[in-house]
Design an enzyme around this catalytic site. Structure first.
Site, PDB file in Angstrom:
ATOM      1  N   THR A  36       0.896  -1.354   0.084  1.00 38.04           N
ATOM      2  CA  THR A  36       0.095   0.151  -0.003  1.00 38.04           C
ATOM      3  C   THR A  36       0.887   1.251  -0.048  1.00 38.04           C
ATOM      4  O   THR A  36       0.131   2.376  -0.170  1.00 38.04           O
ATOM      5  CB  THR A  36      -0.829   0.033   1.202  1.00 38.04           C
ATOM      6  N   GLY A  37       1.917   1.418   0.491  1.00 39.67           N
ATOM      7  CA  GLY A  37       3.038   2.193   0.326  1.00 39.67           C
ATOM      8  C   GLY A  37       3.395   2.711  -1.045  1.00 39.67           C
ATOM      9  O   GLY A  37       3.061   1.914  -2.228  1.00 39.67           O
ATOM     10  N   VAL A  58       7.338  -8.284   5.542  1.00 43.62           N
ATOM     11  CA  VAL A  58       7.752  -8.455   6.840  1.00 43.62           C
ATOM     12  C   VAL A  58       7.329  -9.716   7.322  1.00 43.62           C
ATOM     13  O   VAL A  58       7.659 -10.385   8.175  1.00 43.62           O
ATOM     14  CB  VAL A  58       7.064  -7.622   7.726  1.00 43.62           C
ATOM     15  N   THR A  91       0.319 -10.673   7.912  1.00 40.05           N
ATOM     16  CA  THR A  91       1.168  -9.574   8.232  1.00 40.05           C
ATOM     17  C   THR A  91       1.264  -9.489   9.618  1.00 40.05           C
ATOM     18  O   THR A  91       2.447  -9.014  10.430  1.00 40.05           O
ATOM     19  CB  THR A  91       0.659  -8.464   7.424  1.00 40.05           C
ATOM     20  N   TYR A 144      -8.214  -7.636   9.995  1.00 37.64           N
ATOM     21  CA  TYR A 144      -7.689  -6.325  10.391  1.00 37.64           C
ATOM     22  C   TYR A 144      -7.983  -6.327  12.128  1.00 37.64           C
ATOM     23  O   TYR A 144      -6.842  -5.871  12.852  1.00 37.64           O
ATOM     24  CB  TYR A 144      -7.893  -5.077   9.679  1.00 37.64           C
ATOM     25  N   LYS A 148      -4.818  -7.330  14.633  1.00 37.56           N
ATOM     26  CA  LYS A 148      -4.181  -6.194  15.317  1.00 37.56           C
ATOM     27  C   LYS A 148      -4.414  -6.482  16.698  1.00 37.56           C
ATOM     28  O   LYS A 148      -3.418  -6.253  17.557  1.00 37.56           O
ATOM     29  CB  LYS A 148      -4.788  -4.951  15.110  1.00 37.56           C
ATOM     30  N   THR A 174      -6.205   8.810  10.876  1.00 36.57           N
ATOM     31  CA  THR A 174      -5.146  10.042  10.910  1.00 36.57           C
ATOM     32  C   THR A 174      -5.405  10.513   9.247  1.00 36.57           C
ATOM     33  O   THR A 174      -5.625   9.342   8.331  1.00 36.57           O
ATOM     34  CB  THR A 174      -3.908   9.193  11.074  1.00 36.57           C
ATOM     35  N   ARG A 185     -10.651   5.692   2.285  1.00 35.54           N
ATOM     36  CA  ARG A 185     -10.710   6.359   3.344  1.00 35.54           C
ATOM     37  C   ARG A 185     -11.742   7.556   3.276  1.00 35.54           C
ATOM     38  O   ARG A 185     -11.809   8.087   2.185  1.00 35.54           O
ATOM     39  CB  ARG A 185      -9.457   6.515   4.122  1.00 35.54           C
TER      40      ARG A 185
END
Length: 309
Positions: A36-37, A58, A91, A144, A148, A174, A185
């Site tokens: 996504t980056g 990761v 992830t 998700y 988390k 954010t 978003r």
């Protein structure tokens, strides 16, 4: 000079964090696979001799000499994390376990960016860190939300059983420059729909609430949490100014008076939370932190960014 690893460092929050850490005199290693980056988010950092980029997922282990780890790697928008829910779960569990092991080998401090989605569709508001949440473990958002939650469990157990030095931040919505305009978003959606004179997508009645924190404030909160010695967390990092999605739409329309966009309604997605407001008492007292950027200033900066990309 401290060597800092930022996983998910080419993402929205991660790229801002990398820049902040470089300005603070750190040697920064940015690790990302651009799920996504984007490389464009860190393009301006590539020529800094104290900056290094590693292309890696990761889920794959890595060996590095490191002092500090900010673990941000994980798709964070519903559109992104629902695209491949198994990858999202891997992830969160395997990736986080790899970071715990890397921190163990280096005796490094590890900060996890968790999420307000820990609280699910809350039955109390504002949400404080002692609330266990109301989460559907088998819904479309569970990869998700529960991912988390298991990440937080991993850090907590590594701390209890291996004395690993950890920090846990629960980030609330954010926004700001470098958001992906197509990530689905609400802030990026509404701004870009208004800029393009498209119908504004409002899910449900629009009376569900969110609390929006500007990127600079979020990054400052993360750094303060990492550097504090009073608490490992979890600590909420967000803005406690709560507003409905309809109110947000009207504010953005006022900031874009030439837009011809009108509001349109669609069905509310499954398990979409009806309320989201952080209790910031711990952040205020332990970190001496609170958000300082007004919604109007933050939205103007974000609109400026989307206007020119």
């Amino acid at each position: 000079m401290k060597r800092v690893l930022v996983t998910g460092g080419s993402g929205f929050i991660g790229s801002h964090l990398c820049e902040k850490l470089l300005n603070d005199g750190m040697y920064v290693i940015c690790l990302d696979n651009h799920y996504t980056g984007s490389m464009k988010n860190i393009e301006h950092l590539k020529h800094n001799t104290n900056f290094e980029f590693i292309f890696l997922v990761v889920i794959n282990p890595i060996s590095l000499v490191i002092d500090i780890i900010y673990h941000l790697a994980c798709p964070a928008s519903p559109k992104a994390y629902q695209k491949n829910p198994i990858h999202t779960l891997d992830t969160n569990y395997i990736g986080t376990k790899n970071m715990c092991e890397l921190a163990m080998k280096n005796k490094a401090r590890l900060l996890l960016t968790s999420t307000s989605e820990i609280y699910g569709d809350p039955q109390m508001s504002p949400q404080n860190e002692y609330y266990w949440g109301n989460v559907n473990p088998i819904g479309i958002r569970s990869c998700y939300d529960e991912g988390k939650r298991i990440s937080e469990t991993l850090l907590s157990d590594y701390n209890r059983f291996h004395n690993l030095d950890v920090r846990i931040a629960r980030i609330f919505n954010t926004y700001g420059p470098k958001m992906d305009k197509n990530d689905g978003r609400v802030v990026s959606n509404i701004i870009n729909q208004c800029l393009n004179n498209e119908k504004i997508t409002i899910y449900g009645s629009g009376n569900q609430t969110r609390s929006f924190c500007y990127i600079d404030d979020t990054v400052d909160g993360l750094v303060r949490l990492m550097n504090n010695t009073k608490s490992i967390g979890p600590i909420n990092i967000g803005n406690d100014y709560e507003m409905t999605i309809l109110e947000l739409s009207n504010v953005i329309l006022q900031l874009l008076p030439n837009s011809k966009s009108k509001i349109g309604f669609q069905d509310l997605p499954q398990d979409d939370p009806t309320k989201r407001k952080p209790d910031l008492i711990l952040a205020n007292t332990i970190l001496d932190w609170k958000p300082t950027t007004s919604l109007e200033v933050g939205l103007k900066n974000t609109i400026e960014y989307f206007t020119h990309i």
